[in-house]
Enzyme design. Structure first.
Site, PDB file in Angstrom:
ATOM      1  N   CYS A   1       6.215 -19.413  -5.393  1.00  0.00           N
ATOM      2  CA  CYS A   1       7.441 -19.974  -4.836  1.00  0.00           C
ATOM      3  C   CYS A   1       8.054 -19.018  -3.817  1.00  0.00           C
ATOM      4  CB  CYS A   1       8.434 -20.240  -5.966  1.00  0.00           C
ATOM      5  SG  CYS A   1      10.057 -20.725  -5.376  1.00  0.00           S
TER       6      CYS A   1
ATOM      7  N   LYS B   1      14.590 -58.199  22.510  1.00  0.00           N
ATOM      8  CA  LYS B   1      13.224 -58.089  21.980  1.00  0.00           C
ATOM      9  C   LYS B   1      13.342 -57.618  20.534  1.00  0.00           C
ATOM     10  CE  LYS B   1       8.535 -56.727  22.988  1.00  0.00           C
ATOM     11  NZ  LYS B   1       8.163 -56.355  21.649  1.00  0.00           N
TER      12      LYS B   1
ATOM     13  N   ASP C   1      12.609 -56.490  16.903  1.00  0.00           N
ATOM     14  CA  ASP C   1      11.540 -55.610  16.434  1.00  0.00           C
ATOM     15  C   ASP C   1      11.101 -55.993  15.028  1.00  0.00           C
ATOM     16  OD1 ASP C   1       9.706 -53.638  16.482  1.00  0.00           O
ATOM     17  OD2 ASP C   1      11.116 -51.981  16.250  1.00  0.00           O
TER      18      ASP C   1
ATOM     19  N   CYS D   1      11.373 -17.554  -5.608  1.00  0.00           N
ATOM     20  CA  CYS D   1      11.448 -16.780  -6.844  1.00  0.00           C
ATOM     21  C   CYS D   1      10.109 -16.207  -7.289  1.00  0.00           C
ATOM     22  CB  CYS D   1      12.055 -17.622  -7.960  1.00  0.00           C
ATOM     23  SG  CYS D   1      10.906 -18.848  -8.604  1.00  0.00           S
TER      24      CYS D   1
ATOM     25  N   CYS E   1       7.505 -25.540  -7.944  1.00  0.00           N
ATOM     26  CA  CYS E   1       7.722 -24.190  -8.432  1.00  0.00           C
ATOM     27  C   CYS E   1       7.920 -24.288  -9.939  1.00  0.00           C
ATOM     28  CB  CYS E   1       8.966 -23.625  -7.767  1.00  0.00           C
ATOM     29  SG  CYS E   1       9.704 -22.277  -8.693  1.00  0.00           S
TER      30      CYS E   1
ATOM     31  N   CYS F   1      14.684 -20.033 -10.872  1.00  0.00           N
ATOM     32  CA  CYS F   1      14.461 -20.005  -9.416  1.00  0.00           C
ATOM     33  C   CYS F   1      15.790 -20.128  -8.673  1.00  0.00           C
ATOM     34  CB  CYS F   1      13.532 -21.145  -9.032  1.00  0.00           C
ATOM     35  SG  CYS F   1      13.304 -21.319  -7.258  1.00  0.00           S
TER      36      CYS F   1
HETATM   37  S1  IVH Z   1       8.393 -64.509  23.553  1.00  0.00           S
HETATM   38  C1  IVH Z   1       4.037 -65.642  25.222  1.00  0.00           C
HETATM   39  N1  IVH Z   1      10.715 -63.547  22.855  1.00  0.00           N
HETATM   40  O1  IVH Z   1       7.285 -59.469  21.305  1.00  0.00           O
HETATM   41  C2  IVH Z   1       4.800 -64.607  24.459  1.00  0.00           C
HETATM   42  N2  IVH Z   1       8.775 -62.455  22.021  1.00  0.00           N
HETATM   43  O2  IVH Z   1       4.958 -58.373  22.911  1.00  0.00           O
HETATM   44  C3  IVH Z   1       5.914 -65.181  23.729  1.00  0.00           C
HETATM   45  N3  IVH Z   1       9.241 -60.578  20.549  1.00  0.00           N
HETATM   46  O3  IVH Z   1       4.578 -60.917  19.666  1.00  0.00           O
HETATM   47  C4  IVH Z   1       6.758 -64.158  23.084  1.00  0.00           C
HETATM   48  N4  IVH Z   1      11.432 -60.730  20.596  1.00  0.00           N
HETATM   49  O4  IVH Z   1       6.685 -60.585  18.318  1.00  0.00           O
HETATM   50  C5  IVH Z   1       9.387 -63.414  22.744  1.00  0.00           C
HETATM   51  N5  IVH Z   1      12.855 -62.851  22.293  1.00  0.00           N
HETATM   52  C6  IVH Z   1      11.530 -62.714  22.187  1.00  0.00           C
HETATM   53  C7  IVH Z   1      10.930 -61.701  21.400  1.00  0.00           C
HETATM   54  C8  IVH Z   1       9.540 -61.600  21.358  1.00  0.00           C
HETATM   55  C9  IVH Z   1      10.400 -60.075  20.106  1.00  0.00           C
HETATM   56  C10 IVH Z   1       7.921 -60.023  20.199  1.00  0.00           C
HETATM   57  C11 IVH Z   1       6.972 -61.021  19.625  1.00  0.00           C
HETATM   58  C12 IVH Z   1       5.719 -60.914  20.429  1.00  0.00           C
HETATM   59  C13 IVH Z   1       5.901 -59.609  21.134  1.00  0.00           C
HETATM   60  C14 IVH Z   1       5.213 -59.646  22.466  1.00  0.00           C
END
Ligand code: IVH
Length: 675
Positions: A411, A116, A118, A414, A429, A435
């Protein structure tokens, strides 16, 4: 001449440039030298000039981004960009699996497990293989048109025809834009060097870069795009599974996340989760969990959606890197230049495996914004390796009697008055060199290499000397020889070290005016400004008695710095210290009037690695000819000296059409001034 068809040669060169761009900008790990890169680039340009009829639409020779926008256009997504459900524990994950098996009785289910990422979700729309639009997720229904910015992302294909022949008429790809960790650290390092604001985490950095109306800014940021899904494809791609579709996308030049797994049971998903947590620090990108998708596209269709989330996928998030604790105290810390920063002392708490007991509150404005008081309950969070931060103050848990925190009037070190100039966030300060908290840092600065340059004093002895009360302020350095017996009591300080130290101190008395000015540690006066002041005023007396108007005539000195300089020379303790320094025998030759120096008033930038000298040496040579050497390229830059592995500064110079000299040309120019 290669016998390959021209188009193929061009495509190969473009692919190679795109690979090296990714290594350089995104991973901060170039695979070839700049010169080799330039050769490839030059070869492509040459081919395009000779055969403009074959020039490719997505050639990097054209990849500089267009004009700044006034605002982003809103675009309706044809296929809404939905979100994902979340689970945090194995139990919840098992329920997710159960719901699926109930709807797909007696079917074998495989899960595609992805990282996932970020960052920010975007949609890319390709017609006949050519990128026509890049849009943010927005609220899922409508997003913003950020085409200009996404076109500057180095690993994002702009014309898929370069990579494969079987390009669909219409293809909408979804994925995440983010800033890989290496790139994030690189730009933050750079910002620190330039004294600019840093980004709190890679996600903010990516979001901040994509939301710029001027594509040149996005283009200077090391962003990357990783594809994770296909929203539309016409004609249909005919694929059966999610995992296949990721690999299918790769043939068109899309990059996918560095790892994914195909597993046969929910237990294996859990094993994957544990494994991903363990490799998380080694990944190139920041992740906040994993995404589990039913692999079969047929099964996905059967499962469908529940309101705004697919039934066939969920996010399995990592435990929040946040924890609740209480604020035991709020203290004020004094920095080298006198900045007074509030620090919350917390009841120690473990956040993502690290014990946190202090967190900076930055400034009094932040205290007001959060409305944080002593005894408050707060949640503290850490994003990746980034420093902890107070995320939220739980006002509902506040005890009945609490006290608002006030900015101290004096401060804590000092007792000098604290000031907070209008329009500034930081209180200071006014004690200056007087100081004690500022003293050790002031001493370290005074003796540093580019200042008075006393070898060994700053890093080896300063603290012990301070403890022995031998260094109340920097002028005491030149009285240390009166205390040889005390010096010998310092651990590891023998006869020889004492003699070396005293000799280094003695030698430092012969200095230069600009070094002396820089050494004083006047706020806003770095090395370059000190040189400007030295050139402008030619004597310490003239500088000390200059009024604001006169100070402002110095290149590099604006209204605010002028005031800081002016105030510094009006504070009686600073004047006493300067008088004592001069009385102890510090001298310099009067600097030459520089108005007729050949590079007077010009702003230059030195970047990359030079083979015959250091960047500092090149800088000194330029400054001796009257040039101002700056850390960043702007429209005002007269010329850039670029060594090996010159990076974004060189790009920027090229974008702005600023002349660039290589090392040989630079040496030639310097020699021409010497004759
Ligand atoms: S699939 C129908 N795959 O997670 C949803 N999302 O909470 C399709 N994200 O908005 C999303 N890595 O920004 C998918 N490997 C991944 C992901 C991913 C990050 C994020 C994406 C999405 C959010 C969903």
């Amino acid at each position: 001449m290669s016998s390959e068809p021209i188009v193929l040669q061009m495509k190969n060169l473009i692919q190679s440039i795109s690979k090296h761009n990714h290594a350089y900008y995104v991973m901060d790990d170039p695979l070839i030298t700049d010169a080799e890169y330039d050769q490839i680039f030059f070869r492509l340009k040459q081919l395009e000039e000779l055969h403009p009829e074959f020039a490719q639409k997505d050639s990097p020779t054209r990849k500089v981004g267009g004009e700044p926008l006034k605002k982003f256009q809103s675009i309706k997504h044809t296929v809404p960009m939905l979100s994902l459900g979340n689970v945090f524990h194995f139990d919840e994950l098992k329920s997710f699996d159960q719901r699926i098996t109930e709807r797909l009785p007696n079917q074998k289910i495989q899960y595609d497990v992805e990282l996932k990422l970020d960052g920010l979700a975007i949609s890319l729309w390709y017609e006949h293989g050519v990128l026509v639009r890049g849009v943010t997720r927005g609220d899922g229904e409508n997003g913003e048109d950020i085409t200009q910015n996404v076109k500057t992302i180095r690993n994002l294909p702009i014309d898929l025809n370069i990579y494969a022949d079987n390009v669909p008429d219409l293809l909408e790809v979804r994925g995440e834009v983010l800033m890989p960790k290496a790139g994030f650290e690189m730009i933050n390092r750079r910002s620190i060097e330039l004294g600019e604001k840093t980004f709190a985490n890679p996600r903010n950095a990516a979001a901040g870069s994509l939301r710029q109306l001027d594509p040149k800014i996005a283009s200077s940021r090391p962003l990357a795009f990783y594809a994770y899904g296909i929203a539309q494809c016409n004609p249909a791609h005919g694929l059966d599974s999610m995992s296949e579709s990721l690999y299918w996308l790769r043939q068109f030049g899309f990059e996918i996340a560095e790892r994914q797994w195909l597993v046969n049971s929910i237990q294996e998903v859990e094993e994957c989760y544990q494994y991903i947590m363990s490799i998380r620090p080694d990944l190139l990108v920041e992740i906040d969990g994993m995404v589990i998708k039913v692999d079969s596209l047929e099964q996905q269709k059967t499962l469908g959606f529940l309101s705004r989330e697919p039934r066939w996928a969920t996010a399995y998030k990592f435990p929040a890197q946040a924890a609740l604790t209480t604020v035991e105290n709020i203290e004020w810390q004094v920095g080298r230049t006198g900045t007074i920063t509030p620090v919350a002392r917390l009841k120690p708490v473990s956040v993502g495996g690290v014990t946190v007991s202090n967190v900076t509150l930055h400034n009094i404005g932040e205290i007001h914004r959060l409305d944080v008081r002593i005894q408050d309950t707060v949640s503290v969070f850490r994003a990746g390796e980034v420093i902890p931060k107070i995320e939220k103050v739980w006002h509902e848990y506040r005890p009945e009697i609490t006290q608002m925190v006030q900015l101290p009037t004096h401060c804590p070190e000092c007792e000098s008055p604290v000031v907070m100039p209008e329009g500034e966030a930081l209180a200071r300060c006014t004690g200056g060199l007087y100081c004690s908290a500022q003293r050790i840092e002031a001493i370290r600065h005074f003796v540093s290499r580019k200042a008075i340059d006393i070898d060994g004093l700053g890093d080896r002895w300063a603290e012990s000397l301070l403890k022995l009360n031998l260094l109340d302020n920097v002028s005491d350095i030149y009285h240390l020889h009166e205390h040889q017996d005390k010096l010998l009591t310092i651990d590891k300080m023998g006869e020889k070290s004492v003699q070396n130290l005293l000799a280094a101190i003695e030698a430092s008395k012969q200095t230069q005016l600009h070094r002396f000015i820089y050494a004083l540690g006047i706020r806003g006066v770095g090395e370059t400004t000190a040189k400007m002041l030295s050139n402008q005023f030619l004597s310490l007396e003239a500088l000390m008695s200059a009024n604001l108007e006169e100070l402002k005539k110095t290149p590099d000195v604006g209204d605010i710095t002028a005031e800081w300089i002016y105030d510094f020379f009006r504070a009686s303790h600073n004047l006493e210290i300067i008088a004592r320094l001069i009385a102890s025998g510090i001298v310099w030759e009067a600097p030459q009037a520089s108005s007729n120096l050949p590079l007077n008033g010009e702003s230059w930038v030195v970047t990359g690695t030079l083979s015959t000298m250091s960047r500092d040496e090149a800088t000194q040579q330029l400054q001796s000819l009257g040039a101002r050497v700056s850390g960043s390229v702007s429209a005002k830059t007269k010329c850039v000296v670029a060594g090996e592995k010159a990076g974004s500064k060189l790009d920027k110079a090229q974008q702005l059409n600023i002349p660039v000299l290589n090392e040989d040309q630079f040496i030639q120019l310097m020699n021409s001034y010497r004759n």
